[in-house]
Scaffold this motif. Structure first.
Motif, PDB file in Angstrom:
ATOM      1  N   ASN A  91       0.817  -1.282   0.260  1.00  0.00           N
ATOM      2  CA  ASN A  91      -0.069  -0.078   0.233  1.00  0.00           C
ATOM      3  C   ASN A  91       0.719   1.314   0.043  1.00  0.00           C
ATOM      4  OD1 ASN A  91      -2.778  -0.983  -0.141  1.00  0.00           O
ATOM      5  ND2 ASN A  91      -2.685  -1.209   2.146  1.00  0.00           N
ATOM      6  N   GLU A  94       0.203   6.806  -3.219  1.00  0.00           N
ATOM      7  CA  GLU A  94       0.783   7.851  -4.107  1.00  0.00           C
ATOM      8  C   GLU A  94       1.405   7.386  -5.293  1.00  0.00           C
ATOM      9  OE1 GLU A  94       1.373   7.392  -0.850  1.00  0.00           O
ATOM     10  OE2 GLU A  94       1.996   9.274   0.057  1.00  0.00           O
ATOM     11  N   LEU A 146       3.351  -6.888  10.732  1.00  0.00           N
ATOM     12  CA  LEU A 146       2.447  -5.820  10.103  1.00  0.00           C
ATOM     13  C   LEU A 146       1.295  -6.389   9.957  1.00  0.00           C
ATOM     14  CD1 LEU A 146       3.902  -3.054   8.071  1.00  0.00           C
ATOM     15  CD2 LEU A 146       1.893  -4.086   7.269  1.00  0.00           C
ATOM     16  N   CYS A 148      -2.456  -5.158   8.638  1.00  0.00           N
ATOM     17  CA  CYS A 148      -3.015  -4.068   7.765  1.00  0.00           C
ATOM     18  C   CYS A 148      -4.514  -4.084   8.181  1.00  0.00           C
ATOM     19  CB  CYS A 148      -2.894  -4.553   6.078  1.00  0.00           C
ATOM     20  SG  CYS A 148      -3.478  -3.089   5.448  1.00  0.00           S
ATOM     21  N   TRP A 152      -5.276  -8.436   6.122  1.00  0.00           N
ATOM     22  CA  TRP A 152      -3.808  -9.185   5.799  1.00  0.00           C
ATOM     23  C   TRP A 152      -2.519  -8.926   6.806  1.00  0.00           C
ATOM     24  CZ3 TRP A 152      -0.006  -5.962   4.242  1.00  0.00           C
ATOM     25  CH2 TRP A 152      -0.445  -4.841   3.225  1.00  0.00           C
ATOM     26  N   TRP A 158      12.957  -5.699   9.802  1.00  0.00           N
ATOM     27  CA  TRP A 158      13.194  -4.334   9.427  1.00  0.00           C
ATOM     28  C   TRP A 158      14.613  -4.000   9.921  1.00  0.00           C
ATOM     29  CZ3 TRP A 158       9.589  -2.055   6.251  1.00  0.00           C
ATOM     30  CH2 TRP A 158       8.110  -2.762   6.526  1.00  0.00           C
ATOM     31  N   THR A 183       4.666  13.101   4.833  1.00  0.00           N
ATOM     32  CA  THR A 183       5.523  12.213   3.992  1.00  0.00           C
ATOM     33  C   THR A 183       5.381  13.133   2.436  1.00  0.00           C
ATOM     34  OG1 THR A 183       3.650  11.090   3.076  1.00  0.00           O
ATOM     35  CG2 THR A 183       4.423  10.156   5.250  1.00  0.00           C
ATOM     36  N   TYR A 202       0.310  12.585   2.525  1.00  0.00           N
ATOM     37  CA  TYR A 202      -0.127  11.384   3.364  1.00  0.00           C
ATOM     38  C   TYR A 202       0.535  11.952   4.677  1.00  0.00           C
ATOM     39  CZ  TYR A 202      -1.156   6.701   5.140  1.00  0.00           C
ATOM     40  OH  TYR A 202      -1.280   5.629   5.598  1.00  0.00           O
ATOM     41  N   ASN A 231       8.534   0.164  -0.405  1.00  0.00           N
ATOM     42  CA  ASN A 231       8.230   0.145   0.988  1.00  0.00           C
ATOM     43  C   ASN A 231       8.514   1.279   1.548  1.00  0.00           C
ATOM     44  OD1 ASN A 231       8.726  -2.864  -0.174  1.00  0.00           O
ATOM     45  ND2 ASN A 231       7.798  -3.101   1.489  1.00  0.00           N
ATOM     46  N   ARG A 236      10.833   5.378   6.862  1.00  0.00           N
ATOM     47  CA  ARG A 236       9.684   5.259   7.211  1.00  0.00           C
ATOM     48  C   ARG A 236       9.341   4.864   8.647  1.00  0.00           C
ATOM     49  NH1 ARG A 236       6.720   0.093   4.940  1.00  0.00           N
ATOM     50  NH2 ARG A 236       5.231   0.486   6.267  1.00  0.00           N
ATOM     51  N   PHE A 245      -1.530   1.152   8.206  1.00  0.00           N
ATOM     52  CA  PHE A 245      -1.301   2.726   7.642  1.00  0.00           C
ATOM     53  C   PHE A 245      -0.998   3.766   8.585  1.00  0.00           C
ATOM     54  CE2 PHE A 245      -5.772   2.425   9.697  1.00  0.00           C
ATOM     55  CZ  PHE A 245      -6.004   3.392  10.502  1.00  0.00           C
ATOM     56  N   SER A 247       1.960   3.264   9.643  1.00  0.00           N
ATOM     57  CA  SER A 247       3.494   3.454   9.531  1.00  0.00           C
ATOM     58  C   SER A 247       3.705   4.201   8.152  1.00  0.00           C
ATOM     59  CB  SER A 247       3.807   1.809   9.498  1.00  0.00           C
ATOM     60  OG  SER A 247       3.721   1.122  10.625  1.00  0.00           O
ATOM     61  N   ALA A 248       3.881   5.472   8.249  1.00  0.00           N
ATOM     62  CA  ALA A 248       4.252   6.459   7.220  1.00  0.00           C
ATOM     63  C   ALA A 248       5.501   6.105   6.377  1.00  0.00           C
ATOM     64  CB  ALA A 248       3.990   7.791   7.848  1.00  0.00           C
ATOM     65  N   LYS A 249       5.281   6.078   5.253  1.00  0.00           N
ATOM     66  CA  LYS A 249       6.404   5.908   4.384  1.00  0.00           C
ATOM     67  C   LYS A 249       6.946   7.359   3.891  1.00  0.00           C
ATOM     68  CE  LYS A 249       4.754   1.307   2.432  1.00  0.00           C
ATOM     69  NZ  LYS A 249       4.196   0.696   1.263  1.00  0.00           N
TER      70      LYS A 249
HETATM   71  N1  MTE Z   1       2.606   5.800   3.495  1.00  0.00           N
HETATM   72  C1  MTE Z   1       2.193   6.535   2.522  1.00  0.00           C
HETATM   73  N2  MTE Z   1       3.152   7.823   2.353  1.00  0.00           N
HETATM   74  N3  MTE Z   1       1.309   6.310   1.757  1.00  0.00           N
HETATM   75  C2  MTE Z   1       0.634   5.069   1.829  1.00  0.00           C
HETATM   76  O1  MTE Z   1      -0.323   4.953   1.004  1.00  0.00           O
HETATM   77  N4  MTE Z   1       0.022   3.304   3.250  1.00  0.00           N
HETATM   78  C3  MTE Z   1      -0.031   2.781   4.524  1.00  0.00           C
HETATM   79  C4  MTE Z   1       1.468   2.478   5.122  1.00  0.00           C
HETATM   80  N5  MTE Z   1       2.250   3.838   4.780  1.00  0.00           N
HETATM   81  C5  MTE Z   1       0.757   4.322   2.957  1.00  0.00           C
HETATM   82  C6  MTE Z   1       1.817   4.553   3.801  1.00  0.00           C
HETATM   83  C7  MTE Z   1      -0.608   1.216   4.686  1.00  0.00           C
HETATM   84  S1  MTE Z   1      -2.348   1.432   4.388  1.00  0.00           S
HETATM   85  C8  MTE Z   1       0.047   0.096   4.846  1.00  0.00           C
HETATM   86  S2  MTE Z   1      -0.876  -1.363   5.145  1.00  0.00           S
HETATM   87  C9  MTE Z   1       1.457   0.108   4.973  1.00  0.00           C
HETATM   88  O2  MTE Z   1       2.071   1.312   4.600  1.00  0.00           O
HETATM   89  C10 MTE Z   1       2.016  -0.786   3.972  1.00  0.00           C
HETATM   90  O3  MTE Z   1       3.301  -1.109   4.224  1.00  0.00           O
HETATM   91  P1  MTE Z   1       4.131  -1.866   3.215  1.00  0.00           P
HETATM   92  O4  MTE Z   1       3.751  -1.746   1.828  1.00  0.00           O
HETATM   93  O5  MTE Z   1       5.641  -1.847   3.373  1.00  0.00           O
HETATM   94  O6  MTE Z   1       3.588  -3.505   3.711  1.00  0.00           O
END
Ligand code: MTE
Length: 331
Positions: A91, A94, A146, A148, A152, A158, A183, A202, A231, A236, A245, A247-249
């Protein structure tokens, strides 16, 4: 042939004869802890280290090793999800909303140069280049589940360090109650920013005590290598007891605030995604149950679903953070 230990009288090998000194010393320490009644968690950590030793390095990206974490609960003993699954079922809206989209599209992300700005209610705000941020503390390897919100789950090794290391450095003011994570939102490189599925960028948030919990990880890598773009490269969050969700990326800003941050998912659908979002099998999502989960990689017609555990199995470590709170109200 193992030499019997004369001291104990039992026929077992003398550790010093067959193992390197450091390992032997660690085992002695383990036995001491055992005698003190603390062995349960320590044994689990021990087994977790063995699991880490067997992490297959994918050999695709720059190596990023870390020492096995000593943080309680940081080394899950469950079977690891394959790197292939963890890096292709994602997920990262973006880059598109289909699970395969991030792996397909995130090659456009540029992770160098990268700056993370720390601002808001802190004594020492500042900008950290990604290399400096990476070196701010020793890298640890942790195996986290993790889970979701969609039902799942995965088990991923990590690499990073406790976010608390950074927080202590910047010295939050007494008025700081929350931490907000902003992010990257780069229209030129993120093809789905034109869509209105979320209010970009996000944004996620934690209460300050949640952010300070040693399990809250600022992650730079997985499977012993730097994070693949999809990822959340180059940095992140991983908050193992909350739905994924949180766990911001690809974080660019960490802001300390007095007010609860307006997070992207709360803004999108408050009745479905609460600010806390602790994994809680008793609080269903309005459109589906949260009582069970499907482990990615264990699919198939007859694959049994797993029961979801309170706080994703991290209750012993984090339950205290929510003492006295009604977790149905603060979902
Ligand atoms: N971070 C950003 N910037 N954008 C996103 O859409 N999705 C979140 C989270 N961080 C998301 C995000 C969601 S819904 C989940 S389940 C996890 O990231 C997924 O992490 P993974 O793809 O490494 O398993």
């Amino acid at each position: 042939m193992p030499i019997p230990s004369r001291r104990s009288g039992f026929l077992h090998p003398v550790a010093s004869e067959i193992t390197p000194r450091a390992v032997y010393e660690e085992r002695r320490q383990l036995l001491r802890l055992w005698a003190a009644g603390a062995a349960g968690a320590t044994l689990a950590a021990w087994a977790g280290r063995d699991a880490l030793a067997q992490v297959p390095r994918p050999g695709k990206l720059t190596a990023l090793p870390g020492a096995p974490s000593a943080v309680a609960g940081a080394l899950s003993l469950e079977k690891l999800t394959s790197y292939q699954d963890a890096s292709t079922y994602n997920n990262f809206y973006e880059f598109g909303t289909d699970k395969a989209d991030p792996a397909r599209n995130a090659h456009t992300l540029r992770t160098h140069p990268w700056t993370v700005e720390v601002e808001g209610l802190v004594k020492k705000p500042g900008k950290y280049g990604i290399e400096d941020l990476l070196k701010l503390s020793a890298q640890e390897e942790r195996i986290y589940r993790l889970r979701c919100v969609e039902g799942w789950s995965m088990v991923i090794p990590w690499v990073g360090y406790s976010l608390s290391e950074l927080i202590r450095r910047v010295e939050p003011l007494g008025s700081a109650k929350y931490v907000e994570f902003v992010t990257l939102a780069d229209r030129a490189r993120m093809p789905n920013l034109g869509s209105r599925v979320l209010d970009w960028p996000y944004v996620e948030g934690l209460r300050l005590d949640e952010a300070l919990h040693p399990l809250t990880l600022l992650a730079f890598g997985m499977y012993g290598e730097v994070l693949p773009h999809q990822n959340g490269a180059p940095v992140r969050l991983v908050v193992p007891w909350k739905y994924g969700f949180k766990s911001a990326k690809s974080i660019v800003k960490i802001r300390f605030t007095e007010q609860q941050p307006a997070t992207a998912w709360v803004k999108a659908a408050q009745q479905e995604y609460g600010f806390y979002s602790n994994v809680n099998p008793q609080v269903d999502h309005p459109r589906w149950s949260q009582a069970t989960e499907r482990r990615i990689g264990e699919d198939g017609l007859f694959a049994k679903k797993r029961k979801t555990l309170m706080f994703n199995g991290y209750e012993a470590q984090v339950g205290q953070l929510y003492a006295g709170m009604d977790l149905k109200t603060f979902y």
